[in-house]
Design an enzyme around this catalytic site. Structure first.
Site, PDB file in Angstrom:
ATOM      1  N   ASP A  12       0.811  -1.227   0.000  1.00 44.51           N
ATOM      2  CA  ASP A  12       0.000   0.000   0.000  1.00 44.51           C
ATOM      3  C   ASP A  12       0.841   1.273   0.000  1.00 44.51           C
ATOM      4  OD1 ASP A  12      -2.360  -1.644   0.303  1.00 44.51           O
ATOM      5  OD2 ASP A  12      -1.855  -1.811   2.426  1.00 44.51           O
ATOM      6  N   LYS A  15       2.572   2.110  -5.142  1.00 39.31           N
ATOM      7  CA  LYS A  15       3.402   1.631  -6.256  1.00 39.31           C
ATOM      8  C   LYS A  15       2.719   1.804  -7.611  1.00 39.31           C
ATOM      9  CE  LYS A  15       3.608  -2.422  -4.384  1.00 39.31           C
ATOM     10  NZ  LYS A  15       2.940  -2.078  -3.097  1.00 39.31           N
ATOM     11  N   GLY A  39      -3.624  -4.434  -4.877  1.00 36.59           N
ATOM     12  CA  GLY A  39      -4.577  -3.400  -5.261  1.00 36.59           C
ATOM     13  C   GLY A  39      -3.827  -2.144  -5.633  1.00 36.59           C
ATOM     14  N   HIS A  40      -3.551  -1.966  -6.925  1.00 34.72           N
ATOM     15  CA  HIS A  40      -2.790  -0.810  -7.386  1.00 34.72           C
ATOM     16  C   HIS A  40      -3.760   0.233  -7.942  1.00 34.72           C
ATOM     17  CE1 HIS A  40       1.156  -3.322  -7.799  1.00 34.72           C
ATOM     18  NE2 HIS A  40       0.664  -3.264  -6.581  1.00 34.72           N
ATOM     19  N   GLN A 221       2.383  -6.047  -3.189  1.00 31.97           N
ATOM     20  CA  GLN A 221       2.591  -6.083  -1.741  1.00 31.97           C
ATOM     21  C   GLN A 221       3.861  -5.289  -1.368  1.00 31.97           C
ATOM     22  OE1 GLN A 221       1.889  -9.596  -3.186  1.00 31.97           O
ATOM     23  NE2 GLN A 221      -0.122  -8.701  -3.133  1.00 31.97           N
TER      24      GLN A 221
END
Length: 353
Positions: A12, A15, A39-40, A221
């Site tokens: 988080d 990235k 989750g990007h 991650q």
């Protein structure tokens, strides 16, 4: 030449936005590990778009985007994302490529993930319940189905064999949830997956490098969640550090050039596990509120705390970081006093490692 962008904390770190920013300088953007637990978050034409499986360079139509063999792929999530991306006029059949060695997450992987986490009670690790752990377990157990297997006439029989193995495990957990709807959606997504570009990733990437193409490897991650070097056992199931680029794409270490590590100006963590600088007071709540710290994948409130320089020095070391990108520094504008962790006190002894 391969440059790497990866997280230096517990994920988080932002990235996706950083990859999207740097993508114009590269010819290829490649995800090398992780799965739909990532989750990007990107903003395209002012609209929020969260990518879980597709590399964050997908909105640059002239860039090749690769899902590498180190990734575990949920066809349902992939199809849903491809449909969302197509709404922006992006043709994924032109610029999205998938390694034939990429392992597939099947519905019973998700069921096993849920059953296992439920059985742990207060000892749960905080899984996203996306089937990541069970999928990687089948990979190391040599039972997994891979994208290339879709072209095999015996795929259905292989699937049934793996499903029956999983069912025995589910019976041991006394898991009785009906997942038939999951299967229906899964097989529909498989038909879509067959229409995409499946490649021999290691040959393709190395050939492009030999032609002088620039590759940006995108990690999911964060380094403190690495299966080997993170806060075990509260970690993910893959190697999130720079070493994972080689095994996740099929390139040699000598091809890696820059390693760009991304860190927030403070720390966050989703799920269980150690967090030395965690704040349990009003300051922690304010950090969460101002920073909008809620999981892009799960929506869960993130645990918040001050910057941990001990952990940051550690992750820079194991990744061979050459550049550091700091995000969300503006969130700290609201605080008159900032605290930073420079050492740990362990049994009365101050340690910086």
């Amino acid at each position: 030449m391969v440059d790497v962008i990866l997280g230096l904390q517990w994920g988080d770190e932002g990235k996706g936005k950083i990859v999207d920013y740097f993508a114009p300088r590269y010819d290829i953007v490649a995800r090398f590990q992780g799965g739909p637990n990532a989750g990007h978050t990107l903003y395209v034409d002012g609209k929020k778009q969260v990518l879980h499986q597709i590399p964050s360079g997908i909105f640059h139509q002239d860039k090749v985007n690769i899902i590498g063999n180190g990734v575990v792929l949920d066809p349902v999530t992939l199809k849903r994302e491809c449909d969302a991306v197509a709404a922006y006029g992006i043709d994924v059949r032109k610029n999205l490529f998938i390694s034939e060695r990429t392992n597939i997450i099947i519905p019973t992987h998700r069921a096993l993930d849920k059953a296992s986490e439920m059985s742990k009670g207060e000892s749960k690790i905080g899984s996203t319940l996306k089937g990541i752990g069970p999928a990687y377990m089948d990979k190391t157990g040599r039972n997994a189905l891979r994208v290339g297997d879709l072209l095999d006439k015996s795929f259905i029989s292989q699937y049934i064999k793996l499903r029956l193995k999983h069912q025995k495990l589910l019976d041991n957990f006394h898991f009785i949830e009906d997942i038939s709807a999951w299967e229906e959606e899964f097989f529909e997504a498989l038909e879509f997956l067959k229409t995409l570009n499946v490649i021999n990733c290691e040959y393709y990437v190395n050939e492009q490098i030999s032609k002088g193409k620039k590759v940006l490897a995108e990690g999911a991650q964060g380094s403190m969640l690495d299966i080997d070097f993170g806060t075990f056992p509260f970690v993910t199931s893959s190697n999130t550090i720079s070493a994972g680029v080689c095994t996740g794409l099929g390139i040699s270490p000598k091809q890696i050039n820059e390693v760009m590590g991304v860190t927030k100006a403070y720390c966050t963590r989703v799920g269980s596990g150690p967090f030395p600088t965690e704040l349990f007071d009003a300051t922690g709540e304010e950090l969460r509120k101002i920073g909008s710290e809620f999981g892009a994948t799960t929506g869960r409130p993130r645990r918040c705390g001050w910057m941990d320089l001990v952990a940051l020095q550690y992750t820079c070391m194991i990744n061979g970081v050459t550049k550091v990108v700091m995000t969300k520094a503006d969130v700290l504008d609201a605080f008159e006093t900032l605290n930073v962790c420079t050492a740990y006190n362990i049994d009365g002894t101050e340690k910086m490692e």
